[in-house]
Structure formats: structure tokens, C-alpha cells
Design an enzyme around this catalytic site. Structure first.
Site, PDB file in Angstrom:
ATOM      1  N   ASN A  26      58.983  86.017  51.155  1.00 16.07           N
ATOM      2  CA  ASN A  26      57.859  85.264  50.588  1.00 16.07           C
ATOM      3  C   ASN A  26      57.860  85.335  49.063  1.00 16.07           C
ATOM      4  OD1 ASN A  26      56.911  84.667  53.152  1.00 16.07           O
ATOM      5  ND2 ASN A  26      55.255  86.155  53.121  1.00 16.07           N
TER       6      ASN A  26
ATOM      7  N   ARG B 184      59.628  69.408  59.480  1.00 14.86           N
ATOM      8  CA  ARG B 184      60.589  70.509  59.633  1.00 14.86           C
ATOM      9  C   ARG B 184      60.973  70.593  61.095  1.00 14.86           C
ATOM     10  NH1 ARG B 184      60.325  73.306  54.834  1.00 14.86           N
ATOM     11  NH2 ARG B 184      58.257  73.556  53.862  1.00 14.86           N
TER      12      ARG B 184
ATOM     13  N   ARG C  77      60.364  71.041  51.507  1.00 14.47           N
ATOM     14  CA  ARG C  77      61.049  72.014  50.654  1.00 14.47           C
ATOM     15  C   ARG C  77      61.881  73.006  51.456  1.00 14.47           C
ATOM     16  NH1 ARG C  77      56.993  73.889  47.172  1.00 14.47           N
ATOM     17  NH2 ARG C  77      57.659  72.398  45.582  1.00 14.47           N
TER      18      ARG C  77
ATOM     19  N   HIS D 298      53.382  64.729  55.765  1.00 12.19           N
ATOM     20  CA  HIS D 298      53.209  66.044  56.373  1.00 12.19           C
ATOM     21  C   HIS D 298      52.498  65.937  57.726  1.00 12.19           C
ATOM     22  CE1 HIS D 298      51.562  70.321  56.324  1.00 12.19           C
ATOM     23  NE2 HIS D 298      52.846  70.505  56.080  1.00 12.19           N
TER      24      HIS D 298
ATOM     25  N   TYR E 180      54.226  80.884  65.269  1.00 10.14           N
ATOM     26  CA  TYR E 180      53.109  80.259  64.559  1.00 10.14           C
ATOM     27  C   TYR E 180      52.030  79.871  65.553  1.00 10.14           C
ATOM     28  CZ  TYR E 180      55.956  79.438  60.302  1.00 10.14           C
ATOM     29  OH  TYR E 180      56.725  79.577  59.171  1.00 10.14           O
TER      30      TYR E 180
ATOM     31  N   ARG F 101      43.999  82.093  56.005  1.00 15.69           N
ATOM     32  CA  ARG F 101      45.082  83.082  56.093  1.00 15.69           C
ATOM     33  C   ARG F 101      45.630  83.465  54.729  1.00 15.69           C
ATOM     34  NH1 ARG F 101      50.197  80.538  57.802  1.00 15.69           N
ATOM     35  NH2 ARG F 101      50.639  80.588  55.582  1.00 15.69           N
TER      36      ARG F 101
ATOM     37  N   HIS G 182      48.375  79.394  61.703  1.00 19.64           N
ATOM     38  CA  HIS G 182      48.840  78.166  61.061  1.00 19.64           C
ATOM     39  C   HIS G 182      47.992  76.949  61.401  1.00 19.64           C
ATOM     40  CE1 HIS G 182      51.918  74.935  60.138  1.00 19.64           C
ATOM     41  NE2 HIS G 182      52.018  75.704  59.073  1.00 19.64           N
TER      42      HIS G 182
END
Length: 724
Positions: free
Chosen positions: A66, A390, A420, A450, A483, A579, A607
């Protein structure tokens, strides 16, 4: 505290602060420091004795990964602002240079704590039979094994490099790991500086032979130092260091790119060669070698971090071994919704019976894949449309779409090239889809897509029925195992029309009008949220019970935060599960006294994005307005991305979200960190004999409402109203 206790518990007494801390920029927390605070919470899990040992090692590795990404993107951007002389203030009033100073100080403390945690975990692992060795602890048989391993598995892929006028300093890629060496020729004592870049293709830890029940490894850099005589024959080592570089990894794409795929491929090559923004180097490195590396990489002293310990903490994930299940989370197998089993696996029949919400990872993501696979093979299916942000390398989602196209279905795939660190993978997937005959579009130059939407158009009798999937997470079967996300399946005609209009917007740039149950960014989602928050405030002003529950990854958008402050001041009770980053300051008298914020960090990564409005009746309530979304409350999501906000109208699904998912998140104690008005997070400590409520454990042990099927939902634990 039980769930019921929490839902009836009063808010904490507000803190009174001077106006200078509640007006202007000081009413917000800094975004970057808030992110670092989240990564501290991740690192804290590595020291949590209630977490299995190797899972604690995984948390340590995640905290390092991270932090690396944070520096290669966020810090890289601030660094560019500083170098360009930009003094634009952050939301909380800090110029870029001041933010960099604060970030670097906190990050250095974090990295120091990572090393302390690593030493502590190494000692515990040693006691458990997992040894991370040093060269001093090797036996002669170990050395014989390592000599053979080096010659056959490592030596062929290494490229030792002398550094002199005839051999310039080589390019070290982003996250590249290398050894710097000072050598002396035995024949004439002539000095040589050299580099040994370590290819990513080699495992960072070498597994040594061990007796049964034991696991022994040696870091790769120690193996290399043992065998320098094979790499530099005739030289003795007089000094060495290990170092790792992080480079600016943000992408810039030309606005007028005619071929978007080719432009992204070029941009990816530029990313690999981005400026170095951070150099991590072994403490005690030879001064001349350290100076050479800094000069050649063009880094300043404040961009260098000396590491007393292991460089590349992220690589510790290699040591989370499956052969020691006693040191891992107990195995959990996601449930198949009973209603799908009632229909012999026919997911369209299950959806036709009633809207269905799956809660991943507790319910298997395989249902999303089956939805597309069944569509690909169903002769009555005419068309499939799909967004892809993704997905995995060998994606079963892409496989199903390719199969559908090859079977003659009309397949449209919106592939977001700007995801990304997944750009290269998405380019590869888009070419697979095109070869199969799918129509691939890439959305907008200035907006990321997204949203997570999939539609299947099926002929049923004389009608066309649209089956729609809306998700809060990505179409990624690997991350779906860790997730927590929601998958909403429906054949509601209005939502089908809304989804089709969004796809037309993505492929034809035609702005959708008259959306029925859907709001989208960047057009209508933010105005809808502000309107709903304001309506709840009006309920409170009229003496009704105004209440808002929301759950997401990040809350940063200033307008949304100010709207929540105004609602709090009107008397609305606001409970937030955020979160990661949170720019809102809770619990301040006169500003946010009716707002409480917590962050859940545990076995699974929270998530899902959910927001519930009590509508003047408080929560939980049968008449609540309930929404799921792909968007966090950040400027980028609400203003610069295509995102969805889906209103849930089915009573059972609403009950599942409000009385199961949100109520359990609100009631969680064991994994929860409560945010204070000064910006510090605290968690409830527990004794060995305590068993605090853990929402992840609750979800693993109990089925969800909407997928219950013929077994009925009467025995499913929940709070408040039950749905139909």
C-alpha cells in the site's frame, strides 16, 4: 454490546473546540494523512494476537505494498506540484510542500514500525518452525545446497554490472531491487564499484531443505552475497548495500490520441521510466557507494530512506505458505445461494422469481460468472453488454464474453484502459475480445468508467427481457474472495432500461435522460445524494427522526461533507463506516455532534458502497430509501468518473441490506476503529475470554435473506423489518 444495543446506543458526548478548528479549512482532515492513518490500521493487524500468525505477516506485506503505491502515485503528484512551484492549498489548508513534509515524517515512522513488527513476527515464526535465516546460521550442507541452487536457478539470469566510464549506471525499473557493491581486485587492490540488479522473476526467498514440519528460507540477497566470487571472480567484497527504487507511476495520455490503445502502450513505457521519487537503501551503506547511487538516480537526501532491516517488506507475502493451515485463517467456502440451487442452477429462473442480492465473499462470485456463461450458451440470449474495470489475468468473465461472441451473440464490452496498474492487462483483454468478434469500446478520454454493470437481453415468448447485474466491486474472481462487495441481480424492466441508457452513453456519448431508478456520475449522482441528505435534514427540522447510514471506502468530497455537517446540525443521526480516507471530523459540538465514524479492518477488505436514508422514520425502517453504488464519496468518483447509484426497491433485498449487512457493520466491535474529532482512531481492547461481535464472522455463519430460497428466511438473523 449486541447489535440491538448498538442501534439504540446514544452518540458519544461531543467535544467542544474553538471556532478556529471548526470553520474554514480546519473542518476537514487532510486526505493524504488520513490515508496513512488507514495504513497504520492495516499494520496494527500485523500485531494483533487474535489474527493467525501468517495472516499477520500478510497484513505486514499489504501495508508495505500500500505504501509503495501511495508514493508512486499520490506523493509523486505532490512532488511534481512542489517542483513546479505550485502552492495550491489542500482542502484542509496545507500547501504541497507542507503536505510532503508531514507525509514523509509519518511514513518514516510507519516504515520503522514495519521493521519492528517484522522482527517480532520473525521470532514468533521461528518458534512455529518457520525460519528466516541469515548467512551466519547456515550449515555446511545448507551452503552446498545453495551453491548448487545458485548455479542452476539464479546465475543464468543475473547480469553483474561494473560502474565506470565505459559502463554507465543502468536503468533500475520501478520497485527494482539491486545490490550495490564495493569490490577490490585481489591481484593489485584496485577498487571497483558494481551493481547487481535482481530480476523480479526470481523468488525473493530461497527455500532450504528442512526436516518434516519445518520451513527454512534465506533471503535472495544473502544467497547472492554468498556467491559473489562466481559473479566477480578475482575480487573481494569490501562493502555492500541493498537498495530499491520507487518511480512516478502516474499516467499522462494525450488528449487527442487517435489510437487510444497505442497511446496507452506508450504511456505504460513512460511509467516504467518515471522519475525516482523514493530510494530505500540499507543503513550503513558505504558512503561513496551511497553517494553514487543517489547521484545517478537523481534523488535528494529527503527522498532517501535508510532501512535497518529487510528492504522490500512487501515481498514477505511469499512466506504466507499454504502448508501451514494452522497459522492461517480457517478455511471458508463461499455459499451458493439456495434459490439458485432450487432452480437447478438456472440463474435466470432464480432472478425471474425475485430480485437477488449476493454478498461476496460470503456468497460465491461464481454466480456472476455463471450468469455470463449461461448467457453465452443460451440460444434465447440475443445480446450481452459488460463493463470491465479490473479483472484477472485468465478471466472467466472475458472467457464467457468471448464464447458468447463466437456463438453469434451481440457482445459489447466497455474496457476501461485507465484502470491504474491494470492498463496492460486490460489492453490484452480487449484484443482477446476483438478477436472473438465482440465490439470493444473504451469510454471517455476524460472520464474513467468505474461503473460495474452487465446486461443480458433474452427472448422469452414474444418479449425481450433484460437481466441486469449491478455490482459494487470489480468483475475479478480473485479479489472477490477477499473483498466484501454486493452483486444485485434483477430483471426489473425499468432498471434494464436505465442500464441500457448508460451503455449507450458509454458507446455513443449520448447523455442519458429520464433515468428511472438510477443516478450516475458525473451527471446526477452527486445532486441526488445532496438532495437526499437535505431531505433527511428537513425531516429532522420538522421533528421527525432523521437518520443516515452509509458505508464506503473513502469520504473526501467537500460538498458532501458540508451537507452531512448541515444535516447533523439539523438533528440527523449519521452513522458512517469508512474503511479508508475520511475528511470529515465527527463528534464536534455545533458542527458534527450527531455524526459517528468507524473503520473496519479485518479478515476481508471492506469494499461495498451502501447508503440508507430513514425518510423521517429512522433506521432500520421498512420505508427507508436504500442505495448501492460503485462510487466512493470523492470528487474523482462523483465528478470525473462514470459511476452508478442504484435504488433498491425490493423489500427483501432492502431488509437484507439494512437489517443484516448495515446493522452488522454498525454493531461490529472486534474489528472496528472509531474516529475521534482530533483525527485519532481507537479500538476496543478485549481480554482473552471476551468474544466481541465480529461482522465478518457473523456473515460467514449466517445465510443472507434474498438468496435463501425454499428453505425460507424465517431463521435468518437480522434486525428491524424483515421484508416480504
Amino acid at each position: 454490546m449486541t447489535q440491538a444495543d448498538f442501534l439504540s446506543a446514544p452518540f458519544a458526548d461531543p467535544v467542544t473546540l474553538p471556532e478556529s478548528e471548526t470553520e474554514g479549512a480546519t473542518r476537514f482532515f487532510n486526505r493524504e494523512l488520513s490515508w496513512l492513518a488507514f495504513n497504520w490500521r492495516v499494520l496494527e493487524e500485523a500485531a494483533n494476537p487474535r489474527v493467525p500468525l501468517l495472516e499477520r505477516l500478510r497484513f505486514l506485506s499489504i501495508s508495505a505494498t500500500n505504501l509503495d503505491e501511495f508514493y508512486t502515485v499520490r506523493v509523486a503528484g505532490l512532488r511534481q506540484l512542489v517542483r513546479s512551484g505550485n502552492r495550491m492549498l489542500s482542502d484542509d489548508g496545507h500547501p504541497p510542500a507542507e503536505q510532503l513534509r508531514l507525509i514523509n515524517a509519518d511514513a518514516r515512522d510507519l516504515m520503522s514500525t514495519q521493521q519492528k513488527t517484522y522482527r517480532s513476527l520473525s521470532a514468533e515464526m521461528e518458534e512455529a518452525g518457520i525460519s528466516i535465516l541469515t548467512r551466519a546460521r547456515l550449515t555446511q550442507s545448507d551452503r552446498d545446497f545453495l551453491r548448487d541452487y545458485f548455479l542452476h536457478q539464479v546465475f543464468p539470469v543475473l547480469s553483474p554490472l561494473a560502474i565506470d566510464p565505459a559502463h554507465p549506471f543502468p536503468f533500475i525499473p520501478n520497485t527494482g531491487f539491486s545490490l550495490g557493491l564495493e569490490l577490490e581486485r585481489t591481484s593489485d587492490r584496485r577498487r571497483l564499484q558494481a551493481l547487481l540488479p535482481i530480476p523480479n522473476q526470481i523468488s525473493r526467498f530461497v527455500i532450504l531443505p528442512a526436516e518434516e514440519g519445518k520451513f527454512r528460507v534465506l533471503p535472495l540477497e544473502d544467497l547472492l552475497l554468498l556467491n559473489l566470487s562466481s559473479l566477480f571472480p578475482g575480487y573481494d567484497e569490501i562493502g555492500h548495500c541493498a537498495f530499491r527504487v520507487l518511480r512516478d507511476s502516474d499516467l499522462e495520455v494525450e488528449d487527442e490520441a487517435e489510437d487510444l490503445v497505442r497511446e496507452f502502450e506508450t504511456a505504460l513505457k513512460r511509467r516504467r521510466r518515471g522519475e525516482v521519487i523514493r530510494l530505500k537503501i540499507s543503513a550503513g551503506a558505504p558512503e561513496a557507494l551511497r553517494a553514487l547511487i543517489m547521484e545517478e538516480l537523481d534523488v535528494t537526501a529527503d527522498e532517501v530512506v535508510e532501512i535497518k532491516g529487510l528492504i522490500g517488506v512487501a515481498d514477505l507475502k511469499e512466506l504466507v505458505i499454504s502448508s501451514r493451515p494452522d497459522l492461517l485463517w480457517p478455511l471458508f467456502t463461499p455459499r451458493v445461494p439456495e434459490r439458485v440451487l432450487d432452480h437447478d442452477g438456472d440463474i435466470f429462473s432464480a432472478i425471474r422469481q425475485k430480485d437477488m442480492l449476493l454478498h461476496h465473499p460470503y456468497e460465491t462470485f461464481d454466480m456472476v460468472i455463471r450468469f455470463l456463461q449461461q448467457a453465452a450458451r443460451d440460444p434465447n440470449v440475443l445480446a450481452i453488454k459488460q463493463t470491465l474495470y479490473r479483472t484477472s489475468y485468465d478471466s472467466p468473465v472475458v472467457d464467457a464474453l468471448c464464447e458468447a461472441a463466437e456463438n453469434g451473440k451481440s457482445v459489447t464490452a466497455l474496457v476501461e484502459l485507465k484502470a491504474r496498474f491494470d492498463e496492460a492487462s486490460n489492453i490484452r483483454q480487449s484484443r482477446r475480445l476483438e478477436r472473438a468478434g465482440a465490439h470493444v469500446v473504451y469510454g471517455f478520454m476524460h472520464l474513467k468508467t468505474h461503473a460495474k454493470i452487465s446486461t443480458v437481453v433474452r427472448r422469452e415468448g414474444d418479449s425481450l427481457v433484460t437481466y441486469t447485474h449491478f455490482g459494487t466491486g470489480n468483475y475479478h474472481p480473485i479479489t472477490a474472495k477477499i473483498y466484501t462487495d454486493l452483486s444485485f441481480f434483477t430483471c426489473d424492466a425499468a432498471l434494464g432500461r436505465d442500464a441500457t441508457k448508460v451503455f449507450n452513453y458509454l458507446s455513443g456519448y449520448v447523455q442519458p435522460d429520464n433515468l428511472e431508478n438510477l443516478a450516475i456520475s458525473p451527471i446526477s449522482q452527486k445532486p441526488r445524494l445532496l438532495e437526499l441528505i437535505a431531505a433527511e435534514a428537513e425531516h429532522a427540522r420538522q421533528g421527525r427522526r432523521g437518520e443516515i447510514w452509509a458505508k464506503m471506502n473513502s469520504l473526501i468530497d467537500m460538498e458532501i461533507i458540508d451537507a452531512l455537517y448541515a444535516a447533523s446540525q439539523a438533528g440527523v443521526k449519521i452513522s458512517l463506516v469508512i474503511r479508508g480516507m475520511c475528511g470529515l471530523r465527527p463528534g464536534i459540538a455545533g458542527l458534527s455532534e450527531n455524526i459517528r465514524v468507524k473503520s473496519i479492518v479485518g479478515r476481508f477488505l471492506e469494499h461495498s458502497r451502501i447508503v440508507c436514508f430513514g425518510g423521517g422514520e429512522g433506521l432500520p425502517s421498512r420505508n427507508a430509501r436504500v442505495f448501492i453504488s460503485s462510487a466512493d464519496w470523492m470528487r474523482r468518483n462523483l465528478n470525473r468518473r462514470v459511476e452508478t447509484l442504484v435504488e433498491i426497491l425490493n423489500a427483501t433485498v432492502k431488509a437484507q441490506i439494512v437489517s443484516q449487512i448495515m446493522a452488522a457493520n454498525m454493531a461490529d466491535e472486534e474489528q472496528s476503529w472509531v474516529l475521534g474529532p482530533e483525527g485519532r482512531y481507537s479500538r476496543q481492547l478485549q481480554s482473552e475470554d471476551q468474544r466481541l461481535f465480529n461482522c465478518h464472522r457473523f456473515f460467514m455463519e449466517n445465510p443472507s435473506l434474498s438468496g435463501r430460497g425454499s428453505a425460507g428466511a424465517a431463521d435468518v438473523p437480522r434486525l428491524g423489518f424483515s421484508g416480504d
